[in-house]
Design a protein around this motif. Structure first.
Motif, PDB file in Angstrom:
ATOM      1  N   THR A  13       0.828  -1.213   0.000  1.00 25.95           N
ATOM      2  CA  THR A  13       0.000   0.000   0.000  1.00 25.95           C
ATOM      3  C   THR A  13       0.856   1.255   0.000  1.00 25.95           C
ATOM      4  OG1 THR A  13      -1.737  -1.182   1.208  1.00 25.95           O
ATOM      5  CG2 THR A  13      -1.813   1.233   1.215  1.00 25.95           C
ATOM      6  N   ILE A  14       1.918   1.233   0.807  1.00 27.18           N
ATOM      7  CA  ILE A  14       2.819   2.403   0.866  1.00 27.18           C
ATOM      8  C   ILE A  14       3.498   2.620  -0.478  1.00 27.18           C
ATOM      9  CG2 ILE A  14       4.951   3.273   1.905  1.00 27.18           C
ATOM     10  CD1 ILE A  14       4.079   1.907   4.523  1.00 27.18           C
ATOM     11  N   ILE A  15       3.946   1.509  -1.095  1.00 28.31           N
ATOM     12  CA  ILE A  15       4.607   1.623  -2.396  1.00 28.31           C
ATOM     13  C   ILE A  15       3.642   2.200  -3.435  1.00 28.31           C
ATOM     14  CG2 ILE A  15       5.585   0.287  -4.300  1.00 28.31           C
ATOM     15  CD1 ILE A  15       6.755  -1.618  -2.201  1.00 28.31           C
ATOM     16  N   ALA A  16       2.395   1.728  -3.419  1.00 25.62           N
ATOM     17  CA  ALA A  16       1.395   2.221  -4.366  1.00 25.62           C
ATOM     18  C   ALA A  16       1.141   3.713  -4.161  1.00 25.62           C
ATOM     19  CB  ALA A  16       0.098   1.434  -4.210  1.00 25.62           C
ATOM     20  N   LEU A  17       1.064   4.140  -2.899  1.00 31.78           N
ATOM     21  CA  LEU A  17       0.854   5.564  -2.605  1.00 31.78           C
ATOM     22  C   LEU A  17       2.023   6.415  -3.082  1.00 31.78           C
ATOM     23  CD1 LEU A  17      -0.744   5.346   0.962  1.00 31.78           C
ATOM     24  CD2 LEU A  17      -1.885   5.983  -1.175  1.00 31.78           C
ATOM     25  N   VAL A  18       3.235   5.900  -2.870  1.00 35.89           N
ATOM     26  CA  VAL A  18       4.437   6.636  -3.296  1.00 35.89           C
ATOM     27  C   VAL A  18       4.459   6.777  -4.814  1.00 35.89           C
ATOM     28  CG1 VAL A  18       6.954   6.558  -3.440  1.00 35.89           C
ATOM     29  CG2 VAL A  18       5.803   6.050  -1.279  1.00 35.89           C
ATOM     30  N   LEU A  19       4.160   5.657  -5.518  1.00 38.02           N
ATOM     31  CA  LEU A  19       4.139   5.710  -6.984  1.00 38.02           C
ATOM     32  C   LEU A  19       3.079   6.676  -7.498  1.00 38.02           C
ATOM     33  CD1 LEU A  19       4.626   1.923  -7.836  1.00 38.02           C
ATOM     34  CD2 LEU A  19       6.294   3.768  -8.120  1.00 38.02           C
ATOM     35  N   THR A  20       1.903   6.650  -6.849  1.00 37.27           N
ATOM     36  CA  THR A  20       0.833   7.579  -7.246  1.00 37.27           C
ATOM     37  C   THR A  20       1.255   9.028  -7.048  1.00 37.27           C
ATOM     38  OG1 THR A  20      -0.844   5.928  -6.664  1.00 37.27           O
ATOM     39  CG2 THR A  20      -1.567   8.228  -6.865  1.00 37.27           C
ATOM     40  N   ALA A  21       1.904   9.301  -5.921  1.00 39.86           N
ATOM     41  CA  ALA A  21       2.366  10.663  -5.635  1.00 39.86           C
ATOM     42  C   ALA A  21       3.395  11.114  -6.656  1.00 39.86           C
ATOM     43  CB  ALA A  21       2.950  10.731  -4.224  1.00 39.86           C
ATOM     44  N   ILE A  22       4.298  10.174  -7.043  1.00 41.64           N
ATOM     45  CA  ILE A  22       5.320  10.514  -8.039  1.00 41.64           C
ATOM     46  C   ILE A  22       4.678  10.855  -9.376  1.00 41.64           C
ATOM     47  CG2 ILE A  22       7.222   9.573  -9.404  1.00 41.64           C
ATOM     48  CD1 ILE A  22       8.077   8.002  -6.916  1.00 41.64           C
ATOM     49  N   MET A  23       3.705  10.022  -9.776  1.00 37.03           N
ATOM     50  CA  MET A  23       3.040  10.279 -11.053  1.00 37.03           C
ATOM     51  C   MET A  23       2.268  11.593 -11.033  1.00 37.03           C
ATOM     52  SD  MET A  23       1.740   6.533 -12.392  1.00 37.03           S
ATOM     53  CE  MET A  23       0.864   6.129 -10.883  1.00 37.03           C
ATOM     54  N   LEU A  24       1.598  11.873  -9.903  1.00 33.40           N
ATOM     55  CA  LEU A  24       0.853  13.123  -9.806  1.00 33.40           C
ATOM     56  C   LEU A  24       1.785  14.332  -9.845  1.00 33.40           C
ATOM     57  CD1 LEU A  24      -1.847  12.228  -7.120  1.00 33.40           C
ATOM     58  CD2 LEU A  24      -2.200  12.637  -9.571  1.00 33.40           C
ATOM     59  N   SER A  25       2.890  14.249  -9.129  1.00 30.23           N
ATOM     60  CA  SER A  25       3.829  15.372  -9.096  1.00 30.23           C
ATOM     61  C   SER A  25       4.468  15.582 -10.476  1.00 30.23           C
ATOM     62  CB  SER A  25       4.909  15.136  -8.045  1.00 30.23           C
ATOM     63  OG  SER A  25       5.681  13.981  -8.360  1.00 30.23           O
ATOM     64  N   THR A  26       4.739  14.448 -11.166  1.00 35.34           N
ATOM     65  CA  THR A  26       5.309  14.558 -12.511  1.00 35.34           C
ATOM     66  C   THR A  26       4.318  15.208 -13.460  1.00 35.34           C
ATOM     67  OG1 THR A  26       6.648  12.576 -12.145  1.00 35.34           O
ATOM     68  CG2 THR A  26       6.298  13.279 -14.430  1.00 35.34           C
ATOM     69  N   GLY A  27       3.066  14.765 -13.367  1.00 37.46           N
ATOM     70  CA  GLY A  27       2.031  15.362 -14.225  1.00 37.46           C
ATOM     71  C   GLY A  27       1.849  16.835 -13.941  1.00 37.46           C
TER      72      GLY A  27
END
Length: 208
Positions: A13-27
């Motif tokens: 769950t933590i990994i998924a949240l981190v990946l989501t945050a990275i994608m959102l920040s990149t976008g």
């Protein structure tokens, strides 16, 4: 029996949240970069468009110049004696996009700090003197230089001044000097040559 469904562990769950945050920040970063690039491009395009519009207004207004005979307004391109302080006065059939009827025109650089307009100013006055309005065309302008093309049986030549109630000059060259130096200033400072026709005298206005 109780069925067991596979689920996410805390680590997953933590990994998924981190990946989501990275994608959102990149976008967001891409969006911000695109918006910033658009603003920078607009900051360049807008002044250039205004400069081109100013040149178009000058050309259209001057091309509408007329003279009507001895009793009508005089076409006057004068040099006040101070370099860059030229003034141009004439009657025009119209002054698009401001006025769509005959109007007295005055072009000059206003250096008076007590007036709301600064720089190159277009002054339009009703031929009956009922009203007068001023339009600021190029605020950074600090000087106006003009010369007039005269063609007769002797020669074709440029003159620093021109005054006549009977005939227009063959052409006018206007050159501005701006306080700043950039691409917009270079465009506005490029000499503007406007060709003119003959007078309207003898065409039903007021023959000399």
């Amino acid at each position: 029996a109780v069925s067991c469904r596979p689920g996410f562990t805390l680590v997953e769950t933590i990994i998924a949240l981190v990946l989501t945050a990275i994608m959102l920040s990149t976008g967001y970063s891409v969006f911000a970069m695109a918006a910033d690039a658009r603003e920078r491009a607009q900051a360049v395009v807008d002044p250039v468009a205004r400069a081109m519009a100013t040149r178009n207004v000058l050309q259209q207004v001057i091309q509408n110049a007329i003279v009507t005979g001895r009793n009508g307004p005089v076409f006057q391109g004068s040099n006040t004696g101070t370099a860059g302080n030229d003034q141009i006065r004439f009657l025009a059939t119209s002054a698009p996009p401001f006025i769509d009827r005959p109007v007295l025109v005055r072009l000059f650089v206003d250096g008076d700090g007590n007036t709301p307009e600064e720089g190159l100013v277009l002054e339009l006055t009703d031929p009956g003197l009922a009203w007068s309005r001023r339009f600021e065309l190029a605020r950074p302008a600090v000087a106006l230089y003009s010369r007039y093309l005269v063609s007769d049986s002797i020669s074709t030549r440029w003159q620093p001044t021109y005054v006549s109630p009977l005939e227009l000059p063959a052409g006018i060259e206007i050159r501005l000097q701006l306080a700043r130096h950039d691409s917009v200033a270079a465009l506005l400072e490029t000499p503007l040559l406007v060709r003119l026709g003959n007078s309207w005298a003898g065409h039903g206005m007021d023959s000399p």
